[in-house]
Design an enzyme around this catalytic site. Structure first.
Site, PDB file in Angstrom:
ATOM      1  N   ARG A  51     -16.709  27.252 -17.228  1.00 55.46           N
ATOM      2  CA  ARG A  51     -15.273  26.978 -17.067  1.00 55.46           C
ATOM      3  C   ARG A  51     -14.864  25.669 -17.719  1.00 55.46           C
ATOM      4  O   ARG A  51     -13.685  25.400 -17.913  1.00 55.46           O
ATOM      5  CB  ARG A  51     -14.896  27.023 -15.573  1.00 55.46           C
ATOM      6  CG  ARG A  51     -13.439  26.804 -15.278  1.00 55.46           C
ATOM      7  CD  ARG A  51     -12.949  27.497 -13.988  1.00 55.46           C
ATOM      8  NE  ARG A  51     -13.890  27.428 -12.891  1.00 55.46           N
ATOM      9  CZ  ARG A  51     -14.088  26.340 -12.111  1.00 55.46           C
ATOM     10  NH1 ARG A  51     -13.387  25.249 -12.309  1.00 55.46           N
ATOM     11  NH2 ARG A  51     -14.976  26.381 -11.140  1.00 55.46           N
ATOM     12  N   TYR A 103      10.701  33.521 -25.783  1.00 60.74           N
ATOM     13  CA  TYR A 103       9.797  34.557 -25.321  1.00 60.74           C
ATOM     14  C   TYR A 103      10.056  34.838 -23.835  1.00 60.74           C
ATOM     15  O   TYR A 103      10.132  33.914 -23.020  1.00 60.74           O
ATOM     16  CB  TYR A 103       8.342  34.129 -25.541  1.00 60.74           C
ATOM     17  CG  TYR A 103       7.404  35.183 -25.052  1.00 60.74           C
ATOM     18  CD1 TYR A 103       7.304  36.391 -25.718  1.00 60.74           C
ATOM     19  CD2 TYR A 103       6.657  35.002 -23.902  1.00 60.74           C
ATOM     20  CE1 TYR A 103       6.469  37.395 -25.248  1.00 60.74           C
ATOM     21  CE2 TYR A 103       5.812  35.995 -23.432  1.00 60.74           C
ATOM     22  CZ  TYR A 103       5.733  37.194 -24.108  1.00 60.74           C
ATOM     23  OH  TYR A 103       4.922  38.181 -23.638  1.00 60.74           O
ATOM     24  N   ASP A 174       7.109  25.795 -29.157  1.00 62.97           N
ATOM     25  CA  ASP A 174       6.361  27.049 -29.294  1.00 62.97           C
ATOM     26  C   ASP A 174       6.397  27.426 -30.776  1.00 62.97           C
ATOM     27  O   ASP A 174       7.458  27.738 -31.330  1.00 62.97           O
ATOM     28  CB  ASP A 174       7.020  28.130 -28.418  1.00 62.97           C
ATOM     29  CG  ASP A 174       6.203  29.424 -28.368  1.00 62.97           C
ATOM     30  OD1 ASP A 174       5.509  29.731 -29.362  1.00 62.97           O
ATOM     31  OD2 ASP A 174       6.279  30.133 -27.352  1.00 62.97           O
ATOM     32  N   LYS A 199      -0.941  36.479 -31.384  1.00 61.80           N
ATOM     33  CA  LYS A 199      -0.089  36.947 -32.479  1.00 61.80           C
ATOM     34  C   LYS A 199      -0.733  36.621 -33.828  1.00 61.80           C
ATOM     35  O   LYS A 199      -1.784  37.133 -34.122  1.00 61.80           O
ATOM     36  CB  LYS A 199       1.312  36.346 -32.317  1.00 61.80           C
ATOM     37  CG  LYS A 199       1.870  36.409 -30.881  1.00 61.80           C
ATOM     38  CD  LYS A 199       2.146  37.824 -30.400  1.00 61.80           C
ATOM     39  CE  LYS A 199       2.403  37.904 -28.902  1.00 61.80           C
ATOM     40  NZ  LYS A 199       3.481  37.056 -28.398  1.00 61.80           N
TER      41      LYS A 199
END
Ligand SMILES: *Cc1c(COP(=O)(O)O)cnc(C)c1O
Length: 373
Positions: A51, A103, A174, A199
């Site tokens: 982690r 978004y 973004d 993306k």
């Protein structure tokens, strides 16, 4: 790991995409970072636990940060996991200015946080710089997306980031639509860049991944601590696939963008198309700004047909283009955004967001032309 050479010769982005984040060129080293599947490591080193770190994360992060022009990156399990980490930067009871069009998932987590009183939020039209100036007074974070999903509005990023800083706020951008090849928000004044690596960065519609990049050490530490504590961690294999995708980012973006420029022009001339938004069109409201702050106009086009029925009928007549959500893959996809109930009602019912892929442009056009009313 190999790094960009120091000195006056800076490597071009396409070279960085191919060469960054590789093992050293020593005999029998593999050219690619090996996929490391490990939930734990022998104690005493930097990684310790799955982690907390993975060598493949590091390779992806080094490559992405180099593409964004320097800084440090953190990979997350999805764009939304990265966005959630960024929302935590707004203090309890603090203020956030967010885009009215952005978004959908980002709008949703901001609305949820505001609804339970965790933050106060104001929404702005990112293209309206004066509105951003008014809204930024007393805010903690200015959250921007440019070009916006799915309306393709373009913010004046240098002016907006300067406004945020003048008010003591952080500027987050973004950069999913533009990719670091076409826009480097950190160079334009942003404190943090956000990517849905799902993306363009990964680019093949087979991976879910997110990332942030910053040059601010304190922000990096806070975001890294968030990731290790909350466990919003990327799978090593997903990260490895995304890094493999990143190697061809420049080729994919160049071709997709050239296709988009051709298609946007033809769509704008078609009588059934009510409106086209593509910052590359000379008469697009965002054209001058995009030309000033971007190296290219990207490969997303929004078109408006008469109404929802016309847009749905069009998507059903297509064979090459896939009616599906998401974007930034090698294959061309499109969708009517208002089919999602949460999409803002200021987005027209007949708006289709088109993600232009890397196929042959004449085949793409032939499919569109036969399906248009
Ligand atoms: C898809 C997307 C996101 C969310 O990313 P996921 O990887 O789907 O979680 C955030 N911002 C933009 C602009 C996007 O297109």
């Amino acid at each position: 790991m190999t790094r960009e050479p120091e000195g006056p010769h800076r490597l071009a982005p396409g070279t960085v995409a191919v060469t960054a984040g590789r093992p050293a060129h020593t005999p029998d080293n593999p050219l690619n970072p090996p996929l490391v599947l490990a939930s734990t490591y022998a104690a005493g080193g930097d990684l310790e636990y799955g982690r907390y770190g993975n060598p493949v994360w590091q390779a992806f992060e080094d490559t992405l940060a180099a593409l964004e022009g320097g800084g440090r990156a953190l990979v997350f399990s999805s764009g939304m996991a990265a966005a959630t980490a960024l929302l935590e930067l707004v203090p309890d009871g603090g203020r956030l200015v967010a885009p009215r069009h952005a978004y959908l998932g980002v709008l949703a987590i901001v609305a949820d946080a505001a609804a339970r009183g965790r933050v106060h939020s104001d929404v702005v039209d990112v293209a309206d710089t004066a509105m951003i100036e008014r809204s930024c007074v007393g805010t903690d974070v200015l959250w921007l997306e440019s070009p916006t999903n799915p309306a393709l509005e373009v913010a004046d990023l240098p002016a907006a980031c300067a406004t945020a800083h003048a008010n003591g706020a952080l500027a987050i951008v973004d950069n999913t639509f533009a990719t670091p090849l076409l826009q480097r928000p950190l160079d334009l004044g942003a404190d943090i860049v956000l990517h849905s690596a799902t993306k363009y960065l990964a680019g093949h519609s087979d991976v879910q991944l997110g990332a942030v990049v910053t040059r601010d050490d304190e922000l990096y530490e806070r975001l890294e601590a968030h990731r290790r504590k909350t466990g919003a961690i990327a799978g090593p294999f997903e990260t490895w696939l995304a890094l493999r995708g990143l190697r061809t980012l420049h080729l994919r973006v160049e071709r997709a963008q050239a296709n988009a420029a051709t298609l946007a022009e033809r769509l704008a001339a078609h009588p059934a198309v009510v409106r086209v938004r593509y910052p590359g069109l000379p008469d697009d409201p965002g054209h001058a700004r995009a030309a000033a702050q971007m190296k290219g106009f990207g490969a997303i086009i929004s078109i408006e047909l008469a109404d929802a029925a016309a847009a749905d009928a069009f998507t059903h007549e297509l064979s090459l283009w896939v009616n599906s959500t998401s974007l930034g893959g090698v294959e061309s996809t499109l969708e009517r955004r208002r089919r999602w109930p949460g999409e803002p009602h200021t987005i027209p019912e007949g708006l289709l967001r088109m993600s232009v892929g890397v196929e042959d442009v004449e085949d793409l056009w032939a499919d569109l032309e036969q399906a248009l009313p």
